[in-house]
Design a protein around this motif. Structure first.
Motif, PDB file in Angstrom:
ATOM      1  N   LYS A   1     -16.785 -42.285  76.480  1.00 53.05           N
ATOM      2  CA  LYS A   1     -17.152 -40.944  77.007  1.00 53.05           C
ATOM      3  C   LYS A   1     -18.207 -40.431  76.190  1.00 53.05           C
ATOM      4  N   GLY A   2     -18.768 -40.894  75.331  1.00 51.69           N
ATOM      5  CA  GLY A   2     -19.834 -40.263  74.438  1.00 51.69           C
ATOM      6  C   GLY A   2     -19.355 -38.886  73.578  1.00 51.69           C
ATOM      7  N   LEU A   3     -18.322 -39.067  73.191  1.00 51.34           N
ATOM      8  CA  LEU A   3     -17.707 -38.028  72.120  1.00 51.34           C
ATOM      9  C   LEU A   3     -17.781 -38.452  70.836  1.00 51.34           C
ATOM     10  N   THR A   4     -17.975 -37.438  69.850  1.00 49.36           N
ATOM     11  CA  THR A   4     -17.779 -37.677  68.483  1.00 49.36           C
ATOM     12  C   THR A   4     -16.510 -37.391  68.154  1.00 49.36           C
ATOM     13  N   LEU A   5     -16.088 -37.498  66.922  1.00 46.34           N
ATOM     14  CA  LEU A   5     -14.892 -37.183  66.377  1.00 46.34           C
ATOM     15  C   LEU A   5     -14.618 -35.703  66.377  1.00 46.34           C
ATOM     16  N   SER A   6     -15.766 -35.088  65.991  1.00 39.79           N
ATOM     17  CA  SER A   6     -15.784 -33.638  65.942  1.00 39.79           C
ATOM     18  C   SER A   6     -15.197 -32.993  67.161  1.00 39.79           C
ATOM     19  N   GLU A   7     -16.120 -33.575  68.412  1.00 35.95           N
ATOM     20  CA  GLU A   7     -15.884 -33.219  69.732  1.00 35.95           C
ATOM     21  C   GLU A   7     -14.434 -33.231  70.246  1.00 35.95           C
ATOM     22  N   LEU A   8     -13.958 -34.502  69.875  1.00 34.78           N
ATOM     23  CA  LEU A   8     -12.530 -34.657  70.255  1.00 34.78           C
ATOM     24  C   LEU A   8     -11.584 -33.944  69.583  1.00 34.78           C
ATOM     25  N   SER A   9     -11.718 -33.814  68.357  1.00 32.31           N
ATOM     26  CA  SER A   9     -11.016 -32.836  67.436  1.00 32.31           C
ATOM     27  C   SER A   9     -10.946 -31.199  68.036  1.00 32.31           C
ATOM     28  N   ARG A  10     -12.206 -30.798  68.653  1.00 34.77           N
ATOM     29  CA  ARG A  10     -12.087 -29.548  69.261  1.00 34.77           C
ATOM     30  C   ARG A  10     -11.446 -29.576  70.637  1.00 34.77           C
ATOM     31  N   LYS A  11     -11.576 -30.492  71.171  1.00 33.95           N
ATOM     32  CA  LYS A  11     -11.093 -30.223  72.596  1.00 33.95           C
ATOM     33  C   LYS A  11      -9.533 -30.781  72.494  1.00 33.95           C
ATOM     34  N   THR A  12      -8.933 -31.334  71.545  1.00 35.03           N
ATOM     35  CA  THR A  12      -7.705 -31.711  71.362  1.00 35.03           C
ATOM     36  C   THR A  12      -6.869 -30.881  70.524  1.00 35.03           C
ATOM     37  N   ALA A  13      -7.465 -30.058  69.543  1.00 35.09           N
ATOM     38  CA  ALA A  13      -6.930 -29.166  68.527  1.00 35.09           C
ATOM     39  C   ALA A  13      -6.082 -30.238  67.588  1.00 35.09           C
ATOM     40  N   VAL A  14      -6.632 -31.442  67.506  1.00 27.64           N
ATOM     41  CA  VAL A  14      -6.118 -32.287  66.566  1.00 27.64           C
ATOM     42  C   VAL A  14      -7.207 -32.521  65.565  1.00 27.64           C
ATOM     43  N   SER A  15      -7.010 -32.364  64.220  1.00 24.12           N
ATOM     44  CA  SER A  15      -7.905 -32.560  63.235  1.00 24.12           C
ATOM     45  C   SER A  15      -8.607 -33.795  63.363  1.00 24.12           C
ATOM     46  N   LYS A  16      -9.936 -33.782  62.722  1.00 26.30           N
ATOM     47  CA  LYS A  16     -10.915 -34.741  62.589  1.00 26.30           C
ATOM     48  C   LYS A  16     -10.431 -35.889  62.060  1.00 26.30           C
ATOM     49  N   SER A  17      -9.874 -35.436  60.803  1.00 25.95           N
ATOM     50  CA  SER A  17      -9.422 -36.492  59.697  1.00 25.95           C
ATOM     51  C   SER A  17      -8.113 -37.329  60.346  1.00 25.95           C
ATOM     52  N   TYR A  18      -7.258 -36.735  60.971  1.00 22.87           N
ATOM     53  CA  TYR A  18      -6.116 -37.346  61.629  1.00 22.87           C
ATOM     54  C   TYR A  18      -6.626 -38.482  62.675  1.00 22.87           C
ATOM     55  N   LEU A  19      -7.605 -37.724  63.869  1.00 28.78           N
ATOM     56  CA  LEU A  19      -8.195 -38.758  64.586  1.00 28.78           C
ATOM     57  C   LEU A  19      -8.614 -39.889  63.984  1.00 28.78           C
ATOM     58  N   SER A  20      -9.492 -39.684  62.878  1.00 30.04           N
ATOM     59  CA  SER A  20     -10.038 -40.834  62.167  1.00 30.04           C
ATOM     60  C   SER A  20      -9.110 -41.865  61.757  1.00 30.04           C
ATOM     61  N   TYR A  21      -7.777 -41.322  61.067  1.00 30.79           N
ATOM     62  CA  TYR A  21      -6.738 -42.069  60.691  1.00 30.79           C
ATOM     63  C   TYR A  21      -6.298 -43.115  61.828  1.00 30.79           C
ATOM     64  N   LEU A  22      -6.230 -42.246  63.053  1.00 26.60           N
ATOM     65  CA  LEU A  22      -5.354 -42.762  64.155  1.00 26.60           C
ATOM     66  C   LEU A  22      -6.506 -43.979  64.514  1.00 26.60           C
ATOM     67  N   GLU A  23      -7.758 -43.759  64.697  1.00 24.07           N
ATOM     68  CA  GLU A  23      -8.683 -44.600  64.971  1.00 24.07           C
ATOM     69  C   GLU A  23      -8.813 -45.977  64.125  1.00 24.07           C
ATOM     70  N   ARG A  24      -8.577 -45.840  62.991  1.00 27.66           N
ATOM     71  CA  ARG A  24      -8.506 -46.990  62.094  1.00 27.66           C
ATOM     72  C   ARG A  24      -7.254 -47.509  61.933  1.00 27.66           C
ATOM     73  N   ASN A  25      -6.168 -47.084  62.889  1.00 26.29           N
ATOM     74  CA  ASN A  25      -4.960 -47.625  62.690  1.00 26.29           C
ATOM     75  C   ASN A  25      -3.968 -47.459  61.489  1.00 26.29           C
ATOM     76  N   MET A  26      -4.441 -46.287  60.791  1.00 22.30           N
ATOM     77  CA  MET A  26      -3.841 -45.966  59.572  1.00 22.30           C
ATOM     78  C   MET A  26      -2.754 -45.147  59.657  1.00 22.30           C
ATOM     79  N   LYS A  27      -2.437 -44.395  60.904  1.00 21.16           N
ATOM     80  CA  LYS A  27      -1.326 -43.717  61.400  1.00 21.16           C
ATOM     81  C   LYS A  27      -0.989 -44.184  62.443  1.00 21.16           C
ATOM     82  N   LYS A  28       0.359 -44.934  62.286  1.00 19.43           N
ATOM     83  CA  LYS A  28       1.051 -45.877  63.178  1.00 19.43           C
ATOM     84  C   LYS A  28       1.908 -45.236  63.992  1.00 19.43           C
ATOM     85  N   ASN A  29       2.489 -43.901  63.706  1.00 16.13           N
ATOM     86  CA  ASN A  29       3.189 -43.257  64.568  1.00 16.13           C
ATOM     87  C   ASN A  29       3.153 -41.543  64.899  1.00 16.13           C
TER      88      ASN A  29
END
Length: 80
Positions: A13-41
């Protein structure tokens, strides 16, 4: 894993982590952890916000889980 799905779709979709963070109200760092499979639940509420924003059906989570469960044990260990 869920993080791989999120990262792949976000990039499609051409989104950066910052853009996705803003649209979802989920922190950029949390999204990064999710994408790197460091947050499993992550909570279902967070998953719903991310999937809704990325136009991903929640049912794709169950399909992905089914595929992982059908892998031989050695492949499962490498996929996590």
């Amino acid at each position: 894993m869920i993080g791989d799905m999120i990262r792949h779709r976000r990039k499609e979709k051409g989104l950066t982590l910052s853009e996705l963070s803003r649209k979802t109200a989920v922190s950029k760092s949390y999204l990064s952890y999710l994408e790197r499979n460091m947050k499993k639940n992550p909570s279902i509420e967070i998953v719903k916000r991310i999937f809704y924003t990325l136009d991903l059906p929640l049912s794709s989570l169950m399909y992905q889980e089914k595929i992982i469960n059908e892998l031989p044990n050695k492949q499962k260990q490498n996929s996590f």
